[in-house]
Design an enzyme around this catalytic site. Structure first.
Site, short mmCIF file in Angstrom:
data_model
loop_
_atom_site.label_atom_id
_atom_site.label_comp_id
_atom_site.label_asym_id
_atom_site.label_seq_id
_atom_site.Cartn_x
_atom_site.Cartn_y
_atom_site.Cartn_z
N GLY A 50 -28.63 31.21 41.54
CA GLY A 50 -27.42 31.78 42.13
C GLY A 50 -27.49 31.56 43.62
O GLY A 50 -27.73 30.44 44.07
N GLU A 51 -27.34 32.63 44.36
CA GLU A 51 -27.42 32.53 45.82
C GLU A 51 -28.34 33.65 46.32
O GLU A 51 -28.00 34.82 46.21
CB GLU A 51 -26.01 32.62 46.42
CG GLU A 51 -25.96 32.61 47.92
CD GLU A 51 -26.81 31.50 48.55
OE1 GLU A 51 -26.62 30.31 48.22
OE2 GLU A 51 -27.69 31.83 49.36
N SER A 52 -29.48 33.24 46.85
CA SER A 52 -30.51 34.23 47.19
C SER A 52 -30.07 35.18 48.30
O SER A 52 -30.49 36.34 48.31
CB SER A 52 -31.81 33.52 47.57
OG SER A 52 -31.59 32.65 48.67
N CYS A 82 -34.82 28.69 40.80
CA CYS A 82 -34.00 28.33 41.97
C CYS A 82 -33.86 29.52 42.94
O CYS A 82 -34.84 29.87 43.60
CB CYS A 82 -32.67 27.76 41.51
SG CYS A 82 -31.94 26.69 42.76
N ARG A 111 -35.63 26.92 51.62
CA ARG A 111 -34.28 26.99 51.02
C ARG A 111 -33.51 25.71 51.24
O ARG A 111 -33.63 25.11 52.30
CB ARG A 111 -33.51 28.12 51.70
CG ARG A 111 -33.11 29.24 50.79
CD ARG A 111 -32.32 30.28 51.55
NE ARG A 111 -30.92 30.20 51.18
CZ ARG A 111 -29.93 30.09 52.05
NH1 ARG A 111 -30.16 30.02 53.34
NH2 ARG A 111 -28.70 30.05 51.62
N ILE A 140 -29.94 22.18 41.75
CA ILE A 140 -28.64 22.48 42.37
C ILE A 140 -28.90 23.22 43.69
O ILE A 140 -29.32 24.37 43.69
CB ILE A 140 -27.77 23.36 41.44
CG1 ILE A 140 -27.63 22.71 40.05
CG2 ILE A 140 -26.40 23.61 42.06
CD1 ILE A 140 -27.12 23.66 38.98
N ARG A 141 -28.69 22.53 44.80
CA ARG A 141 -29.00 23.09 46.14
C ARG A 141 -30.35 23.83 46.10
O ARG A 141 -30.45 24.99 46.50
CB ARG A 141 -27.88 24.01 46.63
CG ARG A 141 -26.61 23.24 47.03
CD ARG A 141 -25.57 24.14 47.64
NE ARG A 141 -25.10 25.14 46.69
CZ ARG A 141 -24.30 24.89 45.66
NH1 ARG A 141 -23.83 23.67 45.44
NH2 ARG A 141 -23.93 25.85 44.86
N HIS A 180 -33.36 24.41 36.97
CA HIS A 180 -32.70 25.37 36.07
C HIS A 180 -32.92 25.01 34.60
O HIS A 180 -32.02 24.42 33.98
CB HIS A 180 -31.18 25.33 36.33
CG HIS A 180 -30.77 25.86 37.65
ND1 HIS A 180 -30.41 27.18 37.86
CD2 HIS A 180 -30.64 25.24 38.85
CE1 HIS A 180 -30.08 27.35 39.13
NE2 HIS A 180 -30.21 26.19 39.76
N GLU A 182 -32.60 26.81 32.18
CA GLU A 182 -31.67 27.59 31.35
C GLU A 182 -30.37 26.84 31.04
O GLU A 182 -29.63 27.24 30.15
CB GLU A 182 -31.36 28.95 32.01
CG GLU A 182 -30.45 28.92 33.23
CD GLU A 182 -31.15 28.55 34.53
OE1 GLU A 182 -32.33 28.11 34.50
OE2 GLU A 182 -30.52 28.66 35.60
N1 GLN Z 1 -29.31 27.48 47.53
C1 GLN Z 1 -29.38 28.69 46.76
C2 GLN Z 1 -30.05 29.80 47.53
O1 GLN Z 1 -30.45 29.67 48.64
C3 GLN Z 1 -30.09 28.46 45.46
C4 GLN Z 1 -29.23 27.61 44.55
C5 GLN Z 1 -29.42 27.88 43.09
O2 GLN Z 1 -29.95 28.89 42.66
N2 GLN Z 1 -28.91 26.98 42.32
O3 GLN Z 1 -30.22 30.84 46.99
#
Ligand code: GLN
Length: 200
Positions: A50-52, A82, A111, A140-141, A180, A182
């Site tokens: 997700g987004e930390s 991630c 990150r 993914i990022r 990921h 999952e």
């Molecule tokens: N770039 C996201 C973060 O800093 C991580 C991306 C992801 O979980 N797919 O949290």
């Protein structure tokens, strides 16, 4: 430990449903964790992608931070993918200025390490602990692991920009991947974690 351990999936943000499905198919009872009291009932914890930065804010707002940190310190088995890897890392590079992690894993994570040009990519990785068939790793990022403590085992690395960067690590009963598993339908990584929770 029972045959079907109860594994909580931190459910404040991110791809919770995919992890619940993967854990269930690996033989666990998966429950979303949104309230402090739910932290007490779990045998293991998954922190999704997700987004930390958002997850960090929400765990504080939902008053989950202190109970989660306490259980991780006591040795609760945990797996982060991630953004979840970032949340479990003891140290973070390129985080927001006020970003905190929960910690528990003696690594420094960077990150968005693969840069803006390579937002997302896939690669086949060989992970001995998972079996002979390669794992299709979806990034993914994603972060990578910049530095590991003495008790951390590197399970897989990616070779980019002239260097090898760990993307799957384990320290005791704590696992983390930059990718990921999952989202691919290959649940061997979740199986590894469920087995680890069973034997903890
Ligand atoms: N770039 C996201 C973060 O800093 C991580 C991306 C992801 O979980 N797919 O949290």
């Amino acid at each position: 430990m029972t045959a079907s351990p109860t594994i909580g999936v931190l459910a404040v943000q991110g791809d919770v449903r995919e992890h619940v499905r993967a854990l269930e198919s690996a033989g666990a009872t998966a429950v979303p964790v949104r309230r402090p009291r739910e932290v007490e009932t779990i045998d293991g914890l998954v922190i999704p992608g997700g987004e930390s930065t958002t997850m960090d804010k929400l765990v504080r707002i939902f008053e989950l931070r202190d109970p989660l940190v306490a259980r991780l310190r006591e040795g609760l088995p945990a797996y982060g993918s991630c953004a979840g890897m970032i949340m479990l890392a003891d140290r973070i590079l390129d985080g927001h200025h006020d970003q905190q992690t929960l910690g528990g894993l003696d690594i420094t994570v960077r990150r968005n390490a693969f840069g803006r040009q390579v937002d997302s990519f896939e690669e086949d990785l060989r992970i001995r602990e998972i079996g002979p068939e390669p794992v299709r790793a979806v990034f993914i990022r994603a972060p990578w692991v910049e530095d590991v403590g003495p008790d951390v085992q590197v399970l897989a690395s990616v070779h980019v920009a002239g260097g090898d960067h760990p993307v799957a690590v384990r320290e005791g009963n704590v696992l983390a991947t930059s990718f990921h598993p999952e989202v691919t339908g290959d649940h061997r990584f979740h199986q590894l974690f469920v087995d680890l929770v069973r034997t903890s």
